[in-house]
Design a protein around this motif. Structure first.
Motif, mmCIF file in Angstrom:
data_model
loop_
_atom_site.group_PDB
_atom_site.id
_atom_site.type_symbol
_atom_site.label_atom_id
_atom_site.label_comp_id
_atom_site.label_asym_id
_atom_site.label_seq_id
_atom_site.Cartn_x
_atom_site.Cartn_y
_atom_site.Cartn_z
ATOM 1 N N ILE A 1 57.443 -5.517 30.183
ATOM 2 C CA ILE A 1 57.851 -5.199 31.342
ATOM 3 C C ILE A 1 59.494 -5.582 31.222
ATOM 4 N N ALA B 1 64.341 1.807 35.028
ATOM 5 C CA ALA B 1 63.411 2.447 36.383
ATOM 6 C C ALA B 1 64.613 2.677 37.297
ATOM 7 N N ILE C 1 57.278 4.710 38.404
ATOM 8 C CA ILE C 1 56.508 3.214 37.749
ATOM 9 C C ILE C 1 54.821 3.552 38.236
ATOM 10 N N LEU D 1 61.715 -2.873 32.312
ATOM 11 C CA LEU D 1 61.235 -1.898 33.147
ATOM 12 C C LEU D 1 62.042 -1.618 34.446
ATOM 13 N N VAL E 1 52.345 1.196 33.165
ATOM 14 C CA VAL E 1 52.573 -0.313 32.714
ATOM 15 C C VAL E 1 50.908 -0.695 32.303
ATOM 16 N N ILE F 1 56.895 6.168 34.085
ATOM 17 C CA ILE F 1 56.458 4.919 33.048
ATOM 18 C C ILE F 1 55.298 4.269 33.356
ATOM 19 N N LYS G 1 57.285 3.948 43.295
ATOM 20 C CA LYS G 1 56.297 3.111 42.690
ATOM 21 C C LYS G 1 54.978 3.646 43.347
#
Length: 262
Positions: A62, A69, A76, A65, A54, A52, A98
């Motif tokens: 978001i 996730a 992300i 999100l 952003v 994903i 992340k």
């Protein structure tokens, strides 16, 4: 490369792009349930998404999100300032999901190169993306108050543009929004109008350009027919005729486009 504008507007934003190896989602600005329904419309599943991306931290980008996730263990990608701005709004995300995607950089996802670039919007460090695949170029840009020469240089000569055409200036000025909201939308960190979209597109359309999709249309301060007409007329004044080398389409905030090949 194929894509779908799943949702585009103040009620929620999500954009999907796929290649033979990759399936990326840009933004998740609707509830998890709504996103699953949108994916079903295009005969795809969220759990098959490989990442994903952003664009910025506003809620219409978001909202779902964190939920999707965590549910599907999806990685992300966002720039560092956006990650900090999202803290407290998307819940805890496992560290292994992340990733930092710096503004102005290119990241390779399997067989797809994704180029990020900064835009002018009232977020901490908003950015959008250009997708490069087997000589094809797909440019996605919404949520910007204006389109700078630097932005134009990045998106220029795309095969397909998904381009903001947010509002008609007179409809906005005469409409029901409070003046502070109108001023924000009209500002350099707000949203691009129909006419300004046409002027910017006139500078970036190239010989390879075949399709343009107008996105992030305001439900209160625009109409699909008006957006298309204004952009087409603006391009015509610049000597570019819709229907000759390229086609112009609108997008519906409440209904995803079909999967479209670039």
């Amino acid at each position: 490369m194929k894509f779908s504008v799943l949702a585009s507007g103040s009620t929620g934003n999500a954009f999907y792009v796929e290649t033979k190896r990759e399936r990326l989602l840009v933004d998740a600005g609707l509830s998890g349930k709504q996103l699953e329904q949108l994916f079903a419309h295009i005969d795809r599943r969220i759990q098959d998404v490989t990442g994903i991306l952003v664009t910025h931290e506003h809620s219409d980008h978001i909202k779902g999100l964190g939920v999707i996730a965590r549910k599907y263990r999806l990685p992300i990608y966002a720039n560092e300032k956006t990650w900090k701005a999202m803290d407290g709004f998307i819940g805890d995300i496992p560290l292994e999901q992340k990733f930092i995607f710096p503004t102005g950089s290119v990241r390779t996802f399997g067989d797809l190169d994704v180029e990020s670039f900064g835009v002018s919007h009232d977020a901490v460090e908003p950015m959008f993306y250009v997708f490069h695949y087997e000589g094809k170029k797909l440019a996605l840009i919404t949520d910007t108050g204006y389109v700078s020469e630097r932005m134009k240089d990045v998106i220029r000569h795309a095969d397909v543009f998904v381009f903001e055409s947010n509002h008609d200036v007179e409809m906005l000025r005469m409409g029901k929004y409070p003046w502070n909201i109108k001023r924000r939308i009209l500002s350099d960190v707000g949203h691009v109008s129909n006419e300004d979209a046409g002027l910017a597109l006139a500078d970036v359309i190239g010989d390879k350009t075949r399709r343009i999709y107008l996105a992030h249309l305001s439900q209160d301060n625009n109409m699909k027919e008006l957006a298309r007409m204004t952009v087409a007329q603006t391009l015509e004044k610049k000597g570019m005729i819709v229907g000759e080398s390229f086609q112009l389409y609108d997008t519906d905030p409440a209904r995803p486009t079909a999967l479209i090949s670039v």
